[in-house]
Scaffold this motif. Sequence first.
Motif, PDB file in Angstrom:
ATOM      1  N   ARG A 193       0.828  -1.214   0.000  1.00 14.85           N
ATOM      2  CA  ARG A 193       0.000   0.000   0.000  1.00 14.85           C
ATOM      3  C   ARG A 193       0.860   1.260   0.000  1.00 14.85           C
ATOM      4  N   TYR A 194       2.023   1.191   0.671  1.00 18.82           N
ATOM      5  CA  TYR A 194       2.898   2.355   0.772  1.00 18.82           C
ATOM      6  C   TYR A 194       4.247   2.146   0.081  1.00 18.82           C
ATOM      7  N   GLY A 195       4.395   1.035  -0.620  1.00 22.97           N
ATOM      8  CA  GLY A 195       5.645   0.769  -1.310  1.00 22.97           C
ATOM      9  C   GLY A 195       6.816   0.520  -0.368  1.00 22.97           C
ATOM     10  N   VAL A 196       6.540  -0.122   0.778  1.00 23.49           N
ATOM     11  CA  VAL A 196       7.566  -0.344   1.804  1.00 23.49           C
ATOM     12  C   VAL A 196       8.045  -1.794   1.760  1.00 23.49           C
ATOM     13  N   ALA A 197       9.366  -1.969   1.732  1.00 24.12           N
ATOM     14  CA  ALA A 197       9.967  -3.300   1.689  1.00 24.12           C
ATOM     15  C   ALA A 197      10.107  -3.860   3.104  1.00 24.12           C
ATOM     16  N   PRO A 198      10.302  -5.162   3.244  1.00 20.36           N
ATOM     17  CA  PRO A 198      10.514  -5.747   4.577  1.00 20.36           C
ATOM     18  C   PRO A 198      11.687  -5.090   5.304  1.00 20.36           C
ATOM     19  N   GLY A 199      11.589  -5.068   6.648  1.00 17.75           N
ATOM     20  CA  GLY A 199      12.657  -4.511   7.457  1.00 17.75           C
ATOM     21  C   GLY A 199      12.349  -3.157   8.051  1.00 17.75           C
ATOM     22  N   TRP A 200      11.095  -2.761   8.037  1.00 17.41           N
ATOM     23  CA  TRP A 200      10.702  -1.442   8.532  1.00 17.41           C
ATOM     24  C   TRP A 200      10.292  -1.503  10.004  1.00 17.41           C
ATOM     25  N   TYR A 201      10.416  -0.352  10.665  1.00 17.77           N
ATOM     26  CA  TYR A 201       9.937  -0.198  12.036  1.00 17.77           C
ATOM     27  C   TYR A 201       8.578   0.502  12.009  1.00 17.77           C
ATOM     28  N   SER A 202       7.701   0.119  12.927  1.00 15.21           N
ATOM     29  CA  SER A 202       6.375   0.721  13.020  1.00 15.21           C
ATOM     30  C   SER A 202       6.280   1.612  14.256  1.00 15.21           C
ATOM     31  N   GLY A 203       5.889   2.871  14.054  1.00 11.39           N
ATOM     32  CA  GLY A 203       5.674   3.760  15.189  1.00 11.39           C
ATOM     33  C   GLY A 203       4.567   3.257  16.098  1.00 11.39           C
ATOM     34  N   MET A 204       3.562   2.625  15.512  1.00 13.90           N
ATOM     35  CA  MET A 204       2.482   2.053  16.313  1.00 13.90           C
ATOM     36  C   MET A 204       3.021   0.959  17.218  1.00 13.90           C
ATOM     37  N   ALA A 205       3.863   0.096  16.662  1.00 12.75           N
ATOM     38  CA  ALA A 205       4.461  -0.970  17.470  1.00 12.75           C
ATOM     39  C   ALA A 205       5.349  -0.400  18.563  1.00 12.75           C
ATOM     40  N   GLN A 206       6.121   0.635  18.234  1.00 17.32           N
ATOM     41  CA  GLN A 206       7.026   1.221  19.224  1.00 17.32           C
ATOM     42  C   GLN A 206       6.255   1.811  20.402  1.00 17.32           C
ATOM     43  N   GLY A 207       5.195   2.548  20.109  1.00 19.81           N
ATOM     44  CA  GLY A 207       4.414   3.156  21.175  1.00 19.81           C
ATOM     45  C   GLY A 207       3.668   2.138  22.008  1.00 19.81           C
ATOM     46  N   MET A 208       3.063   1.150  21.338  1.00 17.45           N
ATOM     47  CA  MET A 208       2.312   0.139  22.074  1.00 17.45           C
ATOM     48  C   MET A 208       3.237  -0.757  22.890  1.00 17.45           C
ATOM     49  N   ALA A 209       4.429  -1.022  22.351  1.00 15.71           N
ATOM     50  CA  ALA A 209       5.392  -1.810  23.111  1.00 15.71           C
ATOM     51  C   ALA A 209       5.819  -1.064  24.369  1.00 15.71           C
ATOM     52  N   ALA A 210       5.989   0.254  24.259  1.00 10.43           N
ATOM     53  CA  ALA A 210       6.323   1.043  25.447  1.00 10.43           C
ATOM     54  C   ALA A 210       5.235   0.890  26.500  1.00 10.43           C
ATOM     55  N   SER A 211       3.964   0.969  26.084  1.00  8.75           N
ATOM     56  CA  SER A 211       2.855   0.787  27.021  1.00  8.75           C
ATOM     57  C   SER A 211       2.892  -0.588  27.662  1.00  8.75           C
ATOM     58  N   THR A 212       3.198  -1.598  26.876  1.00  9.13           N
ATOM     59  CA  THR A 212       3.262  -2.972  27.376  1.00  9.13           C
ATOM     60  C   THR A 212       4.416  -3.152  28.355  1.00  9.13           C
ATOM     61  N   LEU A 213       5.583  -2.653  27.997  1.00  7.40           N
ATOM     62  CA  LEU A 213       6.772  -2.845  28.835  1.00  7.40           C
ATOM     63  C   LEU A 213       6.674  -2.065  30.146  1.00  7.40           C
ATOM     64  N   LEU A 214       6.081  -0.888  30.116  1.00 11.42           N
ATOM     65  CA  LEU A 214       5.887  -0.133  31.359  1.00 11.42           C
ATOM     66  C   LEU A 214       5.011  -0.920  32.336  1.00 11.42           C
ATOM     67  N   ARG A 215       3.953  -1.517  31.815  1.00 11.35           N
ATOM     68  CA  ARG A 215       3.051  -2.291  32.681  1.00 11.35           C
ATOM     69  C   ARG A 215       3.714  -3.590  33.151  1.00 11.35           C
ATOM     70  N   ALA A 216       4.576  -4.161  32.322  1.00 12.39           N
ATOM     71  CA  ALA A 216       5.309  -5.357  32.746  1.00 12.39           C
ATOM     72  C   ALA A 216       6.253  -5.017  33.905  1.00 12.39           C
ATOM     73  N   HIS A 217       6.849  -3.844  33.855  1.00 12.98           N
ATOM     74  CA  HIS A 217       7.693  -3.417  34.978  1.00 12.98           C
ATOM     75  C   HIS A 217       6.864  -3.249  36.246  1.00 12.98           C
ATOM     76  N   ASP A 218       5.680  -2.676  36.115  1.00 11.57           N
ATOM     77  CA  ASP A 218       4.829  -2.490  37.286  1.00 11.57           C
ATOM     78  C   ASP A 218       4.503  -3.824  37.947  1.00 11.57           C
ATOM     79  N   LEU A 219       4.309  -4.863  37.131  1.00 12.84           N
ATOM     80  CA  LEU A 219       3.953  -6.175  37.669  1.00 12.84           C
ATOM     81  C   LEU A 219       5.147  -6.916  38.252  1.00 12.84           C
ATOM     82  N   THR A 220       6.299  -6.768  37.620  1.00 14.67           N
ATOM     83  CA  THR A 220       7.448  -7.607  37.983  1.00 14.67           C
ATOM     84  C   THR A 220       8.538  -6.874  38.748  1.00 14.67           C
ATOM     85  N   GLY A 221       8.602  -5.562  38.591  1.00 19.32           N
ATOM     86  CA  GLY A 221       9.688  -4.799  39.201  1.00 19.32           C
ATOM     87  C   GLY A 221      11.011  -4.936  38.471  1.00 19.32           C
ATOM     88  N   GLU A 222      11.012  -5.593  37.312  1.00 22.20           N
ATOM     89  CA  GLU A 222      12.255  -5.815  36.575  1.00 22.20           C
ATOM     90  C   GLU A 222      12.654  -4.565  35.792  1.00 22.20           C
TER      91      GLU A 222
END
Length: 304
Positions: free
Chosen positions: A119-148
């Motif tokens: 759709r955007y002419g993008v080849a494999p190997g790209w980073y997604s801003g959506m993934a980066q932001g959502m991963a930050a949300s996920t990892l912050l909550r994982a720290h809250d649960l585990t303290g790691e």
Amino acid sequence: MTALRSLLASGVRDLRVRDYPVAAGARRDGRGPYPVVWTDLPGGTALDADGVVTATGPDGRPYPNPVSMCLYALGEHSRALAEDRPDRDRFGPFLTQASWLRAHQDGEGGWRYPVPVPRYGVAPGWYSGMAQGMAASTLLRAHDLTGERSYLDGADGAVGLLLRPVDRGGCADYDERGRPFLEECPATPPSRVLNGALFALFGLIEHQHRTGGSAHLAAQDRLAAELADFDLGYWSRYDLRWSWPASVNYHALHVSLLAATAGLTGMPVFDDVADRWRSRLRDPASRLRARVVKATKVWRHRRG
């Protein structure tokens, strides 16, 4: 004409509206439920033998999909929080995804997608801003649960790549005022995917409220200023690369994401647009018009 009739028929059938609940208890620092509650596995995905969310690639083989993984993880986290005194095991599916994300985060702080985006002419190997932001949300909550501490480090890395300019391999396209648009799929010309930018903004807001940063202010200001570009007058657009109306489900998702963004930012413009687009969502004539217009535009595009 057969192809056009097929597209039109598909559009007419797609009049169902999916529900995307907005969490009443969402906090700017992410210590609580995710702003929008995902209620099941994303479409086209499955859990592998280790419980990790995978999607099917163009070659028919499964691959770990960071966005789908985070949607599932954050939905599981929100549902667990809603239960009366959930034990650690209840957060197991969430932590499975968080653990995979941290273990597979690369040296740039991200997760490359191994599939193209025609759709955007993008080849494999790209980073997604959506993934980066959502991963930050996920990892912050994982720290809250585990303290790691490692999870906090992972969130820092994810946001660092999210805010890196596209021309330096990151996910942020900056305007002349230095305000970033958080690109779900960085491309040339820019794709400007609305739902991806909003999901990415959630993670940025949560991270910056934890660290005392202010990068989210410029990002939310730019989105607020450019919301009108996504308004077709009768419906919303999925992105700014193509003039097609969004699908019914993506329009519904836009409404929920904007309502949640209003709660996190305190900016009335997001609520105003959410209310306007919600009224269109409830109007069968607007839904039908959006589907017919999209089917017609797609048909003409395919004909060249």
